[in-house]
Design a protein around this motif. Structure first.
Motif, mmCIF file in Angstrom:
data_model
loop_
_atom_site.group_PDB
_atom_site.id
_atom_site.type_symbol
_atom_site.label_atom_id
_atom_site.label_comp_id
_atom_site.label_asym_id
_atom_site.label_seq_id
_atom_site.Cartn_x
_atom_site.Cartn_y
_atom_site.Cartn_z
ATOM 1 N N SER A 33 -6.826 12.920 11.598
ATOM 2 C CA SER A 33 -5.501 13.511 11.384
ATOM 3 C C SER A 33 -4.368 12.557 11.757
ATOM 4 O O SER A 33 -3.203 12.927 11.715
ATOM 5 N N GLN A 34 -4.717 11.324 12.093
ATOM 6 C CA GLN A 34 -3.703 10.332 12.471
ATOM 7 C C GLN A 34 -3.255 9.538 11.248
ATOM 8 O O GLN A 34 -4.067 9.128 10.421
ATOM 9 N N LEU A 35 -1.950 9.313 11.143
ATOM 10 C CA LEU A 35 -1.365 8.571 10.031
ATOM 11 C C LEU A 35 -0.342 7.593 10.603
ATOM 12 O O LEU A 35 0.543 7.984 11.357
ATOM 13 N N LEU A 36 -0.509 6.314 10.267
ATOM 14 C CA LEU A 36 0.407 5.283 10.746
ATOM 15 C C LEU A 36 1.015 4.536 9.561
ATOM 16 O O LEU A 36 0.311 4.184 8.617
ATOM 17 N N PHE A 37 2.305 4.308 9.628
ATOM 18 C CA PHE A 37 2.992 3.424 8.691
ATOM 19 C C PHE A 37 3.357 2.183 9.497
ATOM 20 O O PHE A 37 4.057 2.288 10.503
ATOM 21 N N VAL A 38 2.882 1.012 9.059
ATOM 22 C CA VAL A 38 3.005 -0.195 9.860
ATOM 23 C C VAL A 38 3.769 -1.275 9.107
ATOM 24 O O VAL A 38 3.406 -1.631 7.977
ATOM 25 N N GLU A 39 4.805 -1.796 9.736
ATOM 26 C CA GLU A 39 5.550 -2.941 9.214
ATOM 27 C C GLU A 39 5.233 -4.116 10.117
ATOM 28 O O GLU A 39 5.489 -4.067 11.316
ATOM 29 N N THR A 96 -8.896 3.831 7.846
ATOM 30 C CA THR A 96 -8.809 3.511 6.432
ATOM 31 C C THR A 96 -7.443 2.860 6.245
ATOM 32 O O THR A 96 -6.430 3.403 6.689
ATOM 33 N N VAL A 97 -7.432 1.692 5.608
ATOM 34 C CA VAL A 97 -6.203 0.913 5.487
ATOM 35 C C VAL A 97 -5.818 0.771 4.023
ATOM 36 O O VAL A 97 -6.655 0.447 3.180
ATOM 37 N N VAL A 98 -4.547 1.013 3.728
ATOM 38 C CA VAL A 98 -4.020 0.845 2.382
ATOM 39 C C VAL A 98 -2.876 -0.158 2.446
ATOM 40 O O VAL A 98 -1.997 -0.055 3.306
ATOM 41 N N HIS A 99 -2.932 -1.127 1.560
ATOM 42 C CA HIS A 99 -1.852 -2.105 1.432
ATOM 43 C C HIS A 99 -1.447 -2.154 -0.028
ATOM 44 O O HIS A 99 -2.276 -2.372 -0.903
ATOM 45 N N PHE A 100 -0.171 -1.918 -0.292
ATOM 46 C CA PHE A 100 0.349 -2.010 -1.649
ATOM 47 C C PHE A 100 0.988 -3.375 -1.819
ATOM 48 O O PHE A 100 1.963 -3.697 -1.136
ATOM 49 N N HIS A 101 0.432 -4.152 -2.710
ATOM 50 C CA HIS A 101 0.971 -5.485 -2.964
ATOM 51 C C HIS A 101 2.368 -5.354 -3.555
ATOM 52 O O HIS A 101 2.613 -4.562 -4.453
ATOM 53 N N ASP A 102 3.292 -6.127 -3.027
ATOM 54 C CA ASP A 102 4.663 -6.131 -3.542
ATOM 55 C C ASP A 102 4.670 -6.942 -4.836
ATOM 56 O O ASP A 102 4.582 -8.163 -4.821
ATOM 57 N N SER A 103 4.764 -6.237 -5.961
ATOM 58 C CA SER A 103 4.662 -6.900 -7.262
ATOM 59 C C SER A 103 6.006 -7.454 -7.746
ATOM 60 O O SER A 103 6.080 -8.032 -8.823
ATOM 61 N N ARG A 104 7.058 -7.265 -6.933
ATOM 62 C CA ARG A 104 8.365 -7.779 -7.366
ATOM 63 C C ARG A 104 8.340 -9.302 -7.387
ATOM 64 O O ARG A 104 7.746 -9.939 -6.538
ATOM 65 N N ARG A 105 9.002 -9.863 -8.375
ATOM 66 C CA ARG A 105 9.127 -11.318 -8.435
ATOM 67 C C ARG A 105 10.461 -11.661 -9.063
ATOM 68 O O ARG A 105 11.009 -10.902 -9.859
ATOM 69 N N GLU A 106 10.967 -12.805 -8.691
ATOM 70 C CA GLU A 106 12.266 -13.234 -9.193
ATOM 71 C C GLU A 106 12.054 -14.034 -10.469
ATOM 72 O O GLU A 106 11.385 -15.058 -10.473
ATOM 73 N N VAL A 107 12.609 -13.561 -11.578
ATOM 74 C CA VAL A 107 12.460 -14.244 -12.866
ATOM 75 C C VAL A 107 13.650 -15.134 -13.174
ATOM 76 O O VAL A 107 13.579 -15.999 -14.039
ATOM 77 N N ALA A 108 14.738 -14.912 -12.492
ATOM 78 C CA ALA A 108 15.946 -15.735 -12.586
ATOM 79 C C ALA A 108 16.688 -15.539 -11.271
ATOM 80 O O ALA A 108 16.423 -14.560 -10.562
ATOM 81 N N PRO A 109 17.566 -16.435 -10.918
ATOM 82 C CA PRO A 109 18.280 -16.282 -9.646
ATOM 83 C C PRO A 109 18.923 -14.893 -9.517
ATOM 84 O O PRO A 109 19.732 -14.492 -10.353
ATOM 85 N N PHE A 128 9.006 -0.417 1.500
ATOM 86 C CA PHE A 128 7.795 0.328 1.858
ATOM 87 C C PHE A 128 7.045 -0.451 2.926
ATOM 88 O O PHE A 128 6.984 -1.679 2.877
ATOM 89 N N PRO A 129 6.456 0.219 3.915
ATOM 90 C CA PRO A 129 5.739 -0.486 4.987
ATOM 91 C C PRO A 129 4.601 -1.349 4.453
ATOM 92 O O PRO A 129 4.044 -1.080 3.384
ATOM 93 N N ASP A 130 4.247 -2.372 5.224
ATOM 94 C CA ASP A 130 3.166 -3.276 4.823
ATOM 95 C C ASP A 130 1.825 -2.567 4.723
ATOM 96 O O ASP A 130 1.043 -2.828 3.812
ATOM 97 N N LEU A 131 1.537 -1.678 5.674
ATOM 98 C CA LEU A 131 0.237 -1.012 5.722
ATOM 99 C C LEU A 131 0.398 0.474 5.995
ATOM 100 O O LEU A 131 1.317 0.891 6.708
ATOM 101 N N VAL A 132 -0.525 1.253 5.440
ATOM 102 C CA VAL A 132 -0.658 2.665 5.788
ATOM 103 C C VAL A 132 -2.073 2.825 6.318
ATOM 104 O O VAL A 132 -3.037 2.415 5.662
ATOM 105 N N LEU A 133 -2.204 3.384 7.519
ATOM 106 C CA LEU A 133 -3.500 3.553 8.155
ATOM 107 C C LEU A 133 -3.762 5.034 8.395
ATOM 108 O O LEU A 133 -2.862 5.757 8.849
ATOM 109 N N VAL A 134 -4.986 5.472 8.100
ATOM 110 C CA VAL A 134 -5.379 6.864 8.288
ATOM 111 C C VAL A 134 -6.708 6.902 9.025
ATOM 112 O O VAL A 134 -7.648 6.177 8.669
ATOM 113 N N ARG A 135 -6.770 7.762 10.058
ATOM 114 C CA ARG A 135 -8.027 8.001 10.776
ATOM 115 C C ARG A 135 -7.999 9.443 11.245
ATOM 116 O O ARG A 135 -7.216 9.800 12.122
#
Length: 84
Positions: free
Chosen positions: A72-78, A38-51, A63-70
């Motif tokens: 009892s296994q848990l992976l944080f993946v960058e 099972t894969v979870v990806h949280f979209h990075d909602s940060r954006r630059e509105v001014a320099p 925060f890591p790009d992906l969190v994977l669960v299978r």
């Protein structure tokens, strides 16, 4: 890195060196799901509105790009690709 002309073949390492990180991430997600993760990806909602001025979810930073669960296994993946 060698430049390729249209129609010229390249090996897998050359191809993946040119692949944007979002495409690499999509392949990793597809592969993981095919293998029961099972894969979870949280979209990075940060954006630059001014320099230098970011708005959005400050918790997304670092925060890591992906969190994977299978089971009892848990992976944080960058993920890193040669091309962002």
């Amino acid at each position: 890195m060698k430049k390729h002309r249209p129609g010229e073949s390249m090996n897998a390492a050359e191809y993946h060196a040119l692949e944007p990180e979002k495409d690499f991430q999509a392949r990793v997600i597809e592969y993981a799901e095919l293998h029961g993760w099972t894969v979870v990806h949280f979209h990075d909602s940060r954006r630059e509105v001014a320099p230098g001025v970011l708005v959005g979810d400050k918790a997304a930073r670092g925060f890591p790009d992906l969190v994977l669960v299978r089971g009892s296994q848990l992976l944080f993946v960058e993920l890193k690709a040669a091309k962002g």
